[in-house]
Structure formats: C-alpha cells, structure tokens
Design a protein around this motif. Structure first.
Motif, PDB file in Angstrom:
ATOM      1  N   ILE A  27      48.496   1.803 107.238  1.00 42.20           N
ATOM      2  CA  ILE A  27      47.070   1.859 107.591  1.00 42.20           C
ATOM      3  C   ILE A  27      46.770   3.143 108.355  1.00 42.20           C
ATOM      4  CG2 ILE A  27      45.281   0.793 109.035  1.00 42.20           C
ATOM      5  CD1 ILE A  27      46.449  -1.932 108.236  1.00 42.20           C
ATOM      6  N   CYS A  28      47.645   3.501 109.285  1.00 41.82           N
ATOM      7  CA  CYS A  28      47.473   4.756 110.039  1.00 41.82           C
ATOM      8  C   CYS A  28      47.463   5.946 109.088  1.00 41.82           C
ATOM      9  CB  CYS A  28      48.608   4.943 111.044  1.00 41.82           C
ATOM     10  SG  CYS A  28      48.795   3.587 112.200  1.00 41.82           S
ATOM     11  N   LEU A  29      48.384   5.914 108.160  1.00 36.59           N
ATOM     12  CA  LEU A  29      48.562   7.035 107.249  1.00 36.59           C
ATOM     13  C   LEU A  29      47.392   7.159 106.276  1.00 36.59           C
ATOM     14  CD1 LEU A  29      50.732   9.160 106.683  1.00 36.59           C
ATOM     15  CD2 LEU A  29      51.779   7.565 105.072  1.00 36.59           C
ATOM     16  N   ASN A  31      44.337   4.977 106.093  1.00 40.87           N
ATOM     17  CA  ASN A  31      42.979   4.512 106.378  1.00 40.87           C
ATOM     18  C   ASN A  31      42.457   4.930 107.741  1.00 40.87           C
ATOM     19  OD1 ASN A  31      42.808   3.136 103.900  1.00 40.87           O
ATOM     20  ND2 ASN A  31      43.888   1.383 104.756  1.00 40.87           N
ATOM     21  N   CYS A  32      43.089   5.917 108.362  1.00 40.65           N
ATOM     22  CA  CYS A  32      42.632   6.308 109.695  1.00 40.65           C
ATOM     23  C   CYS A  32      42.738   7.819 109.852  1.00 40.65           C
ATOM     24  CB  CYS A  32      43.450   5.580 110.761  1.00 40.65           C
ATOM     25  SG  CYS A  32      42.767   5.757 112.411  1.00 40.65           S
ATOM     26  N   PRO A  33      41.836   8.548 109.194  1.00 45.65           N
ATOM     27  CA  PRO A  33      41.940  10.013 109.211  1.00 45.65           C
ATOM     28  C   PRO A  33      41.839  10.628 110.609  1.00 45.65           C
ATOM     29  CG  PRO A  33      39.864   9.301 108.192  1.00 45.65           C
ATOM     30  CD  PRO A  33      40.716   8.072 108.371  1.00 45.65           C
ATOM     31  N   PRO A  36      42.358   8.117 116.347  1.00 44.59           N
ATOM     32  CA  PRO A  36      41.865   8.193 117.731  1.00 44.59           C
ATOM     33  C   PRO A  36      42.904   7.809 118.779  1.00 44.59           C
ATOM     34  CG  PRO A  36      40.835   6.365 116.545  1.00 44.59           C
ATOM     35  CD  PRO A  36      41.539   7.200 115.522  1.00 44.59           C
ATOM     36  N   CYS A  37      43.888   7.003 118.410  1.00 40.51           N
ATOM     37  CA  CYS A  37      44.906   6.638 119.406  1.00 40.51           C
ATOM     38  C   CYS A  37      45.629   7.865 119.955  1.00 40.51           C
ATOM     39  CB  CYS A  37      45.912   5.653 118.819  1.00 40.51           C
ATOM     40  SG  CYS A  37      46.839   6.312 117.413  1.00 40.51           S
ATOM     41  N   THR A  38      45.663   8.947 119.160  1.00 35.90           N
ATOM     42  CA  THR A  38      46.369  10.139 119.627  1.00 35.90           C
ATOM     43  C   THR A  38      45.578  10.897 120.685  1.00 35.90           C
ATOM     44  OG1 THR A  38      45.517  11.525 117.833  1.00 35.90           O
ATOM     45  CG2 THR A  38      47.616  10.388 117.438  1.00 35.90           C
ATOM     46  N   GLY A  69      40.536   0.284 121.206  1.00 35.94           N
ATOM     47  CA  GLY A  69      40.242   1.626 120.697  1.00 35.94           C
ATOM     48  C   GLY A  69      40.651   1.883 119.267  1.00 35.94           C
ATOM     49  N   CYS A  70      41.566   1.118 118.758  1.00 40.42           N
ATOM     50  CA  CYS A  70      42.017   1.348 117.381  1.00 40.42           C
ATOM     51  C   CYS A  70      40.990   0.763 116.417  1.00 40.42           C
ATOM     52  CB  CYS A  70      43.381   0.720 117.152  1.00 40.42           C
ATOM     53  SG  CYS A  70      43.844   0.719 115.408  1.00 40.42           S
ATOM     54  N   PRO A  71      40.384   1.597 115.591  1.00 41.69           N
ATOM     55  CA  PRO A  71      39.321   1.104 114.708  1.00 41.69           C
ATOM     56  C   PRO A  71      39.841   0.116 113.654  1.00 41.69           C
ATOM     57  CG  PRO A  71      39.868   3.385 114.162  1.00 41.69           C
ATOM     58  CD  PRO A  71      40.612   3.041 115.417  1.00 41.69           C
TER      59      PRO A  71
HETATM   60 FE1  SF4 Z   1      46.852   3.799 113.436  1.00 40.68          FE
HETATM   61 FE2  SF4 Z   1      45.009   2.657 114.977  1.00 40.68          FE
HETATM   62 FE3  SF4 Z   1      46.109   4.953 115.687  1.00 40.68          FE
HETATM   63 FE4  SF4 Z   1      44.447   4.827 113.623  1.00 40.68          FE
HETATM   64  S1  SF4 Z   1      43.935   4.457 115.779  1.00 40.68           S
HETATM   65  S2  SF4 Z   1      46.345   5.948 113.694  1.00 40.68           S
HETATM   66  S3  SF4 Z   1      44.994   2.838 112.739  1.00 40.68           S
HETATM   67  S4  SF4 Z   1      47.143   2.961 115.505  1.00 40.68           S
END
Ligand code: SF4
Ligand code: SF4
Length: 91
Positions: A27-29, A31-33, A36-38, A69-71
């Motif tokens: 999903i991170c790879l 579906n989450c361009p 935001p967690c970073t 915070g993780c969408p």
């Molecule tokens: Fe993965 Fe959530 Fe971080 Fe997006 S915000 S990269 S889905 S952990």
C-alpha cells in the motif's frame, strides 16, 4: 528548536520489540505517493528506503500522530509495554 534539539530533551528506553508496524508495505509503495509518515513523525521514525518504509521505532516519542496521520490507516500502533518508552523531561 531543531528536531535534534527536541530529541535531546527526551530520554528514551527502547523496547526490544517494535510497537509500530506497517500493515501492508505494498500500500505504501503503490497507493501513497506523498508518504506523509516520512514528514509528520517528529521522531523521523519512517524512512522510505529500498522500496519500503523502514520503521526506526526506537526514535518514537509516542506522540500518536501516526495513528491518525496515515491516509491509508496502514500503521499499527500499540502502547509499548510498561517500563519502556518515553519519559518526557520538562526543560
Ligand atoms: Fe505507508 Fe501510511 Fe506512510 Fe503512506 S503514510 S507510506 S500508507 S505508512
Ligand atoms: Fe512518530 Fe509519533 Fe508515530 Fe511515534 S507515535 S512513530 S513519534 S508519529
């Protein structure tokens, strides 16, 4: 204050086992361009490296932001076991 200065105010005793877990790395790879967690995590726990999110849980301040915070709701967050985790000091 910089992140480094703030971290200096936190005494941390790391638990042996991570209290943070990415549920599904794909999903991170895929579906989450924006990942935001970073950038929302004050402990810089999440880093995107080698096509996956690396979780440096020892740096966690237990602020709780990643639970909301993780969408994709893709971070599992458990309270660390008693006696471990963060002790905040008032400076
Ligand atoms: Fe993965 Fe959530 Fe971080 Fe997006 S915000 S990269 S889905 S952990
Ligand atoms: Fe980072 Fe806060 Fe989540 Fe810990 S609880 S990983 S400090 S956002």
């Amino acid at each position: 204050a910089t992140i480094e200065e703030k971290q200096y105010l936190v005494r941390f005793k790391a638990d042996k086992e991570s209290h943070l877990k990415i549920t599904d790395q794909s999903i991170c790879l895929e579906n989450c361009p924006d990942k935001p967690c970073t950038y929302f995590c004050p402990g810089e726990v999440y880093k995107f490296e080698g096509n996956r999110i690396q979780v440096g849980y020892e740096g966690c301040h237990e602020c709780g932001s990643c639970r909301i915070g993780c969408p994709q709701n893709n971070i599992e967050w458990k309270y660390p076991k008693g006696g471990h985790g963060v002790i905040f000091q008032l400076a």
